[in-house]
Design a protein around this motif. Sequence first.
Motif, short mmCIF file in Angstrom:
data_model
loop_
_atom_site.label_atom_id
_atom_site.label_comp_id
_atom_site.label_asym_id
_atom_site.label_seq_id
_atom_site.Cartn_x
_atom_site.Cartn_y
_atom_site.Cartn_z
N GLN A 34 0.83 -1.20 0.00
CA GLN A 34 0.00 0.00 0.00
C GLN A 34 0.87 1.26 0.00
O GLN A 34 0.57 2.24 -0.69
CB GLN A 34 -0.95 0.01 1.21
CG GLN A 34 -2.08 -0.99 1.08
CD GLN A 34 -3.01 -0.98 2.29
OE1 GLN A 34 -2.89 -0.12 3.18
NE2 GLN A 34 -3.91 -1.94 2.35
N ILE A 35 1.97 1.23 0.76
CA ILE A 35 2.89 2.37 0.81
C ILE A 35 3.50 2.60 -0.58
O ILE A 35 3.58 3.73 -1.06
CB ILE A 35 3.98 2.14 1.89
CG1 ILE A 35 3.37 2.26 3.27
CG2 ILE A 35 5.14 3.11 1.73
CD1 ILE A 35 4.30 1.85 4.41
N VAL A 36 3.91 1.52 -1.24
CA VAL A 36 4.49 1.64 -2.58
C VAL A 36 3.45 2.22 -3.55
O VAL A 36 3.75 3.12 -4.35
CB VAL A 36 4.99 0.26 -3.06
CG1 VAL A 36 5.33 0.28 -4.54
CG2 VAL A 36 6.18 -0.18 -2.24
N PHE A 37 2.24 1.70 -3.47
CA PHE A 37 1.17 2.20 -4.34
C PHE A 37 0.95 3.69 -4.14
O PHE A 37 0.88 4.47 -5.09
CB PHE A 37 -0.13 1.41 -4.09
CG PHE A 37 -1.32 1.98 -4.80
CD1 PHE A 37 -1.50 1.78 -6.17
CD2 PHE A 37 -2.27 2.75 -4.13
CE1 PHE A 37 -2.60 2.31 -6.83
CE2 PHE A 37 -3.36 3.28 -4.78
CZ PHE A 37 -3.52 3.05 -6.14
N HIS A 38 0.82 4.12 -2.88
CA HIS A 38 0.53 5.53 -2.61
C HIS A 38 1.71 6.43 -2.94
O HIS A 38 1.51 7.59 -3.33
CB HIS A 38 0.07 5.70 -1.15
CG HIS A 38 -1.33 5.17 -0.94
ND1 HIS A 38 -2.44 5.75 -1.50
CD2 HIS A 38 -1.79 4.10 -0.25
CE1 HIS A 38 -3.52 5.07 -1.17
NE2 HIS A 38 -3.15 4.04 -0.38
N ARG A 79 1.44 6.95 -6.66
CA ARG A 79 0.35 7.86 -6.95
C ARG A 79 0.71 9.30 -6.59
O ARG A 79 0.35 10.24 -7.28
CB ARG A 79 -0.94 7.45 -6.21
CG ARG A 79 -1.52 6.09 -6.58
CD ARG A 79 -1.64 5.77 -8.05
NE ARG A 79 -2.42 6.70 -8.85
CZ ARG A 79 -2.43 6.73 -10.17
NH1 ARG A 79 -1.70 5.87 -10.86
NH2 ARG A 79 -3.14 7.59 -10.82
N GLU A 80 1.45 9.45 -5.49
CA GLU A 80 1.88 10.79 -5.06
C GLU A 80 2.80 11.40 -6.13
O GLU A 80 2.64 12.55 -6.51
CB GLU A 80 2.58 10.72 -3.71
CG GLU A 80 3.05 12.08 -3.21
CD GLU A 80 3.84 12.00 -1.92
OE1 GLU A 80 3.96 13.04 -1.27
OE2 GLU A 80 4.34 10.91 -1.58
N VAL A 81 3.76 10.59 -6.61
CA VAL A 81 4.68 11.07 -7.65
C VAL A 81 3.90 11.39 -8.93
O VAL A 81 4.13 12.42 -9.57
CB VAL A 81 5.78 10.01 -7.90
CG1 VAL A 81 6.60 10.35 -9.14
CG2 VAL A 81 6.68 9.87 -6.69
N PHE A 82 2.98 10.51 -9.28
CA PHE A 82 2.18 10.73 -10.48
C PHE A 82 1.41 12.04 -10.37
O PHE A 82 1.40 12.86 -11.28
CB PHE A 82 1.22 9.55 -10.70
CG PHE A 82 0.22 9.79 -11.80
CD1 PHE A 82 0.59 9.68 -13.13
CD2 PHE A 82 -1.11 10.12 -11.51
CE1 PHE A 82 -0.32 9.90 -14.15
CE2 PHE A 82 -2.02 10.35 -12.51
CZ PHE A 82 -1.63 10.23 -13.83
N HIS A 83 0.72 12.25 -9.26
CA HIS A 83 -0.10 13.45 -9.08
C HIS A 83 0.74 14.70 -8.94
O HIS A 83 0.31 15.79 -9.33
CB HIS A 83 -1.07 13.27 -7.92
CG HIS A 83 -2.21 12.34 -8.26
ND1 HIS A 83 -3.18 12.66 -9.18
CD2 HIS A 83 -2.52 11.10 -7.83
CE1 HIS A 83 -4.04 11.67 -9.30
NE2 HIS A 83 -3.65 10.69 -8.47
#
Length: 164
Positions: free
Chosen positions: A17-21, A24-28
């Motif tokens: 979950q940490i990796v996913f978020h 997503r943080e980098v993407f956003h």
Amino acid sequence: MPSPLSLETIVSRLESQIVFHREREVFHAGQERIHHDQKALHAAELETLTQNLEAFKAVAATSVDLASRPGPPTAAPSPPKDPDANLDLSLIQMVTRVAEAHGPEEAFGTAAVTAELNRRYQDRLRKPVKERLVSVNLRRMLDAGQLRSIRKGRPHHEALYAKP
């Protein structure tokens, strides 16, 4: 209440979950830069368009006010210039010029030519031309091949002519 998940399962799920978020943080964050640039571009374009629209409305209002004012009085249109003004024309020349003014398929008779001749050349004539003289000239033009006969003249019906 004991949890059915093991400690390793919990840790692996939390790490995924940490990796996913993080992804997503980098993407956003990248999207935020793109959106920030687009926002700045649109804001600048909006400002330019707004200023131009306001200037256009001001000029349009002024132009309407100026166009609404009464203008200078218009002069009456001058009558068409007589191309034969300096020429000393004979009756046959006047009749020829009046007949040439008609179209190739337009039929005309002695009365129409006489009326037009008296109107067009009224300042040159001492007295109005008679239909009899115009009829003689139209027949001469017919004999010379300058006109063609549409209808032969009879009592109470004038002859009709047209250009060949």
